[in-house]
Scaffold this active site. Sequence first.
Site, mmCIF file in Angstrom:
data_model
loop_
_atom_site.group_PDB
_atom_site.id
_atom_site.type_symbol
_atom_site.label_atom_id
_atom_site.label_comp_id
_atom_site.label_asym_id
_atom_site.label_seq_id
_atom_site.Cartn_x
_atom_site.Cartn_y
_atom_site.Cartn_z
ATOM 1 C CD GLU A 96 88.247 61.275 -118.270
ATOM 2 O OE1 GLU A 96 87.908 62.287 -118.326
ATOM 3 O OE2 GLU A 96 87.685 59.775 -117.567
ATOM 4 C CG HIS A 150 80.106 53.619 -114.367
ATOM 5 N ND1 HIS A 150 79.628 53.572 -113.972
ATOM 6 C CD2 HIS A 150 81.601 53.082 -114.234
ATOM 7 C CE1 HIS A 150 80.906 54.583 -113.274
ATOM 8 N NE2 HIS A 150 81.806 54.317 -113.563
#
Length: 346
Positions: free
Chosen positions: A60, A129
């Site tokens: 990322e 998540h």
Amino acid sequence: MRKISYCQALNEAMAQEMEADPSVFVYGIDVADHKRVFGSTNGLLEKFGAERCFSTPLCEDAMTGFGLGAAINGMRPIHVHMRVDFMLLAMNQLANMVSSYRYMSAGRLKVPMVVRAVVGRGWGQAFQHSKTMHSCFAHIPGLRVVVPTTPEDAKGTLVSAIRDDNPVLFIEHRWLYDVVDEVPEETLPVPLGRAKVLNEGDDITIVATSWMNIEALKAAEIMAKRGVSVEVIDPVSVCPLEEGPILDSAAKTGHCIVADNDWVYCGFSAEVAAIVSEKCFGSLKSPVARIGFAQTPCPTVRHLEQEFYPNAVNIVRAIEAKLDLAEADLSGEDFYSYENRFKGPF
């Protein structure tokens, strides 16, 4: 006007902008795989080729830096994150580089970069998540943060974000992907920083973000049966924030509840509550109330997860408390259950 889903609206916005501007490209984890980020990048690889639609490694920080480099060199990248949680791995790039490049170059360098990030619950995905993070990103000067609710706003604000010369974080709740509504076929940008009244009312104001607008509209429907008129305001963009419609509504109704799709403590709901309290003090009949995630990591097991996430029932109970109404029997109401539509986890 034809009706399409939120997911199709996102896809159409990218396709139309890529067709109109060859500098626009989309990349990210699984962007070009068989599921195409819940279907939102369907057809882009086939139409524009692997140079303008491609998947990337699980890195990322590096991939965000790649987008920054492309943006300051004249491209318009759209970086897609499957989960907003892992954008924390790119926080150095976002907070120290992407957000400040225009400032430290005295405006000579533009950063026309969009970062799409998926949020939302489903199938007990727990604490890694389940975040939303829009409050954290909105706290950083130089970043624009958008959390659209309707398909029309999803398309229009994504078009505006792609055309903007500043970095824009575009946060999408995956349960909204199934929402279908009218969306114009033509490319009509929706300006960033423009709030929308989703439901007009006179008795109480609900300011809601992202999925919480769906819950707020359900609560408004329930309260309407009891003669209570609920106004629902969708900020659409949390940074920049259009205060006018929120303040006008709170001054009109005298009661305000902020239903945020995020943790309550130090969150966007606190910012809205402060603004309304300061600027509508003389008009308020009660303190501003806030609803959001419980101050804990999200649990995995279903019954605790259900307690973690607020819903229409919580909003109804908050309205009843504010207006000094007896609690209604909600056993006959049909509440949303989008878990059955979600075909996750990825």
